[in-house]
Structures are given as C-alpha cells and as structure tokens.
Design a protein around this motif. Sequence first.
Motif, PDB file in Angstrom:
ATOM      1  N   GLY A  28      -3.027  -3.019  -7.421  1.00  7.89           N
ATOM      2  CA  GLY A  28      -3.338  -1.686  -7.915  1.00  7.89           C
ATOM      3  C   GLY A  28      -2.558  -0.592  -7.224  1.00  7.89           C
ATOM      4  O   GLY A  28      -2.767   0.588  -7.502  1.00  7.89           O
ATOM      5  N   GLY A  29      -1.672  -0.978  -6.292  1.00  7.15           N
ATOM      6  CA  GLY A  29      -0.907   0.014  -5.559  1.00  7.15           C
ATOM      7  C   GLY A  29      -1.510   0.395  -4.229  1.00  7.15           C
ATOM      8  O   GLY A  29      -0.971   1.251  -3.521  1.00  7.15           O
ATOM      9  N   SER A  30      -2.633  -0.251  -3.852  1.00  8.82           N
ATOM     10  CA  SER A  30      -3.265   0.044  -2.566  1.00  8.82           C
ATOM     11  C   SER A  30      -2.909  -1.045  -1.556  1.00  8.82           C
ATOM     12  O   SER A  30      -2.947  -2.236  -1.898  1.00  8.82           O
ATOM     13  CB  SER A  30      -4.787   0.134  -2.725  1.00  8.82           C
ATOM     14  OG  SER A  30      -5.130   1.202  -3.587  1.00  8.82           O
ATOM     15  N   ALA A  81       3.124  -1.031  -6.065  1.00  8.38           N
ATOM     16  CA  ALA A  81       2.790  -0.128  -4.956  1.00  8.38           C
ATOM     17  C   ALA A  81       3.916   0.808  -4.542  1.00  8.38           C
ATOM     18  O   ALA A  81       4.118   1.056  -3.356  1.00  8.38           O
ATOM     19  CB  ALA A  81       2.334  -0.959  -3.762  1.00  8.38           C
ATOM     20  N   HIS A  82       4.623   1.400  -5.482  1.00  6.16           N
ATOM     21  CA  HIS A  82       5.715   2.317  -5.167  1.00  6.16           C
ATOM     22  C   HIS A  82       5.202   3.532  -4.390  1.00  6.16           C
ATOM     23  O   HIS A  82       4.321   4.256  -4.865  1.00  6.16           O
ATOM     24  CB  HIS A  82       6.385   2.792  -6.450  1.00  6.16           C
ATOM     25  CG  HIS A  82       6.680   1.681  -7.422  1.00  6.16           C
ATOM     26  ND1 HIS A  82       5.728   1.190  -8.281  1.00  6.16           N
ATOM     27  CD2 HIS A  82       7.804   0.958  -7.641  1.00  6.16           C
ATOM     28  CE1 HIS A  82       6.257   0.212  -8.999  1.00  6.16           C
ATOM     29  NE2 HIS A  82       7.514   0.048  -8.625  1.00  6.16           N
ATOM     30  N   LEU A  83       5.731   3.735  -3.198  1.00  5.27           N
ATOM     31  CA  LEU A  83       5.437   4.853  -2.299  1.00  5.27           C
ATOM     32  C   LEU A  83       4.087   4.748  -1.599  1.00  5.27           C
ATOM     33  O   LEU A  83       3.690   5.667  -0.870  1.00  5.27           O
ATOM     34  CB  LEU A  83       5.535   6.212  -3.008  1.00  5.27           C
ATOM     35  CG  LEU A  83       6.882   6.581  -3.621  1.00  5.27           C
ATOM     36  CD1 LEU A  83       6.862   8.041  -4.081  1.00  5.27           C
ATOM     37  CD2 LEU A  83       8.030   6.359  -2.653  1.00  5.27           C
ATOM     38  N   LEU A 114       7.284   3.430 -11.366  1.00  8.84           N
ATOM     39  CA  LEU A 114       8.727   3.648 -11.456  1.00  8.84           C
ATOM     40  C   LEU A 114       9.244   2.639 -12.470  1.00  8.84           C
ATOM     41  O   LEU A 114       9.064   1.436 -12.289  1.00  8.84           O
ATOM     42  CB  LEU A 114       9.401   3.465 -10.096  1.00  8.84           C
ATOM     43  CG  LEU A 114      10.922   3.693 -10.037  1.00  8.84           C
ATOM     44  CD1 LEU A 114      11.284   5.104 -10.493  1.00  8.84           C
ATOM     45  CD2 LEU A 114      11.445   3.446  -8.627  1.00  8.84           C
ATOM     46  N   ASN A 115       9.906   3.126 -13.532  1.00  8.62           N
ATOM     47  CA  ASN A 115      10.063   2.321 -14.741  1.00  8.62           C
ATOM     48  C   ASN A 115      11.478   2.396 -15.296  1.00  8.62           C
ATOM     49  O   ASN A 115      12.024   3.470 -15.482  1.00  8.62           O
ATOM     50  CB  ASN A 115       9.044   2.852 -15.777  1.00  8.62           C
ATOM     51  CG  ASN A 115       9.331   2.432 -17.191  1.00  8.62           C
ATOM     52  OD1 ASN A 115       9.901   1.375 -17.443  1.00  8.62           O
ATOM     53  ND2 ASN A 115       8.944   3.272 -18.133  1.00  8.62           N
ATOM     54  N   CYS A 116      12.061   1.209 -15.557  1.00 16.74           N
ATOM     55  CA  CYS A 116      13.311   1.163 -16.334  1.00 16.74           C
ATOM     56  C   CYS A 116      13.206   0.061 -17.387  1.00 16.74           C
ATOM     57  O   CYS A 116      14.204  -0.559 -17.739  1.00 16.74           O
ATOM     58  CB  CYS A 116      14.516   0.947 -15.431  1.00 16.74           C
ATOM     59  SG  CYS A 116      14.615  -0.651 -14.616  1.00 16.74           S
TER      60      CYS A 116
END
Length: 449
Positions: A178-180, A205-207, A232-234
């Motif tokens: 979840g990014g945590s 978990a970007h940043l 963050l997406n490409c």
Amino acid sequence: MTKNNLPRRQFISNMAIAGAGMVLGLPHIAHAADNGKPALLGGPKAHPGGFPGWPLFDKTEEKAITDVLKSGTWGRLGGNVVSTFETEYAKMLGAKHSLGVSSGTSALYTILGAKDIGPGDEVIIPVYTFIATYNVVVLNYALPVLVDTDIESFQIDANKVEAAITPQTKIIMPVHIGGSPANLDKLLAIAQKTGIPLIEDACQAHLAEWKGKKVGTLGLAGAFSFQASKNLNCAEGGAITTNDADFARTCYTFHNQGQGGTTTSYGTGTGTRATNLRLTEFQGNLLLAQMTRLQAQAKRRAENAAYLSSMLKEIKGIYPAKLYEGTTMSAFHLYMFRYDSRHFDGLSRETFLKALQAEGVPCSEGYGQMNRNEYVTGLAKNKHYLKIYGEKTMNQWLEKNHCPQNDKLCGEQAVWLFQTMLLGSRADMEQIAAAIRKIQKNAKALAKL
C-alpha cells in the motif's frame, strides 16, 4: 490470482474525473448524509461527485513523447533519456544507483537474477502481496517461503521472519504494501544478524520514508513499479535502486542480455544467465515528466490520509492500517483499513462494501488468501518442483503456509481505498467518513438485503 490484481487497477481506471473540490483546507463540516437513508436503500449518495481520474497529464507529457519520437532514438541503447531518468530517480530517492527496467516484476526478477537465485534456494516473502512477488521466486525455481501478516499494519509480520529462516534462505524480501513501510528496523536487524540480503519490494511505495530515508535505499536493493495504476506511471516500467556499485553493474548486465555497457557487444558482461528487460526512451521521458508532479501529489495524499484517519478512528469498528513508528512518510498507493462487523450489527463485509460503493466511494476487499489459492498451492504438484525438491518437501511446504492472521484479514476485515481518491479535497474525505457513519447507523436495515 487474477482476483488479486483486479480491484486496484480496475477501480482506478474506471474512476471519473472530479469536476471540483480539488483544494485542501476546507473546514471539517458535518454532513446531513450522516443521518440519511443509505444509497443502497434508495437514499442520496454521501459522495455524489467524482474523484480525480488517472493518469494526470498535460503538455509536459505530450512534449516528452514527441521529443523522443522526433529524435529517432526510441530504445535505450544509443540513447540518453533512460540514463537521465535513472540519474534523476536515484537523486530523488537518495540512492547512489538506479536502473530502469521494463516493469516492477522485471525489477524483482533482475535482482534475483543478479543474486543468482535458483533451484534449492529459499526466498522469504509476505503472504499479503501482489502475486508478482511470488512469481519472480517461482520463475527461478526457488522456493517461496510465505510469512504471516501483522494484521494491524497489513505488512509482513517481522516478528515471524527469523523463525522462517533455514540454511537455504538466500533473500529476505518484504513488501511495502500500500506504499507504507514494513518494519524495517526489525527486518534490517535480522538481515545484519544472519548475513542474508534484504531486498525491498517497494513497487507501491514511491517516496515513502523510513526515519527520513526513502524506502528502496535501506536494503541491498529496492524494486519499483511504474505500471498504470502506480503513483509514478508510464503504463509499464520499473526501476531498481541500490547503493552497491558492483550490484548495480550486475543488475545492468542481467537486464541487458548478459552484456555490459550501452551496447549489445559480446564479452563485456558478467555471470551466465540474463535476458532483455530494458526500459524504452519513451517510458524514460514520460517518467521524467510525471516526476515533476510526484512530490506534490505525495504530499496531498499524505495530508488527506491523515485527515481521513483522524475521522475514521472515531468510528467504532473501523481501524486504519497502523503505520510503524519509523514511518516518516507513506506513499499511500492504497488507503487500507480493517472493518469489524461486530460494531455494524453483524453486517457482512460484502454488504458493507456494496453499501460504500453505492454511496459513491470506490472500494475493494483487496488481496485474497494467496496461501490458499489454487494457483499457489498447485506448486506442490508442479513436475519441475517435484523433481527438484521431492514430494515430501513440497507437502511440508504446503503445511507451513498456514497464515491465520492473514486469513482473518483477507476473509473478514480488509478494505481498500485507492491513491487517486487521496488526490481529492478535504470535503471528499469528509464525505467518505460520512458514508461509513451512515452505513453504521443503518446497518440493521442493510443486513436485511
């Protein structure tokens, strides 16, 4: 495991773009919807508007794509855009080295390949994760060792990791779900004590930060995903971060057909196994464009998550996912909370989710029970695994995959909201909380459906 990847991606791709309410700082106001009839019973929605769509883009991304198009150099070999992205991404995260690859799965696969993981090796992973974490281990014919979940945080239970280590354990690979951040102090201590490398699956978990340091920079290496739903997406893409120069070179070699440098000339690589997992110049420039918004978006998500948590903590039976004490920043790719039906007159989680969706709040039950899924349990009968490990070992592997806390989380309690929702306004957060309060007040009537 198709079920595991649909909720996050499908809901995000289907969200409508919000027409208004994108400004933070609105007062915490009471909503009449709290006391109204639930939308599932014919009442008005607590959240009648939309949430921000995804992806967000403007002429910055348009120029990034056309610049590469016009350059005539579309692949990284001979180009300089991907290498520029790698430099900027490493700088943003405070890492010494970064390598762009074709997906988050490719990042993990490259890391395991660079560590020469193979048959007979074991890799410790959480049972509560996207299936890619499992797949990259199995693709190397290594044995994935599933560790139960800390139900309060949704993360791998770091207190159960050491007991899972055997002489065959070659990597400890927690996931920052979840990014945590997972409990990195505990996990890093185990890695240091045992000498087993810690690999951070930071694909969501970007940043995110642990004690002021970006995740993906604390272990031997970190893996990131730039898939379409990610912060963050490409569309598809990934990156590896590391502070070890030798390991960075080995990863480059592995992802570039066993060849070093920036060409495919023979005789310049190391190791004996490799493949092609290169990032394109289009993806690199799109990521550089998207990075111009990343920090501001991360700040908005964190502020909205904190505000939402302050309200949800006041609702009995709703428990926002715990952040460990060392967490100085969560990426909030997912906003996760636990639902206790005992405080909702026994209303099932299934009906709770339906009622919440009817109120205009996209949500999901999240991941399924990986250790019980046929796709995973079928490994015990895989002919190659039987040849490598034998029937006795594979049956023992099945028996060890008992994860009672994760079963409870997946089967009864977990609820997900999505990262784009946290890009909305404070009013949006208030309406989410109002929707849950409305459902709680009308739980008896909803349970009759």
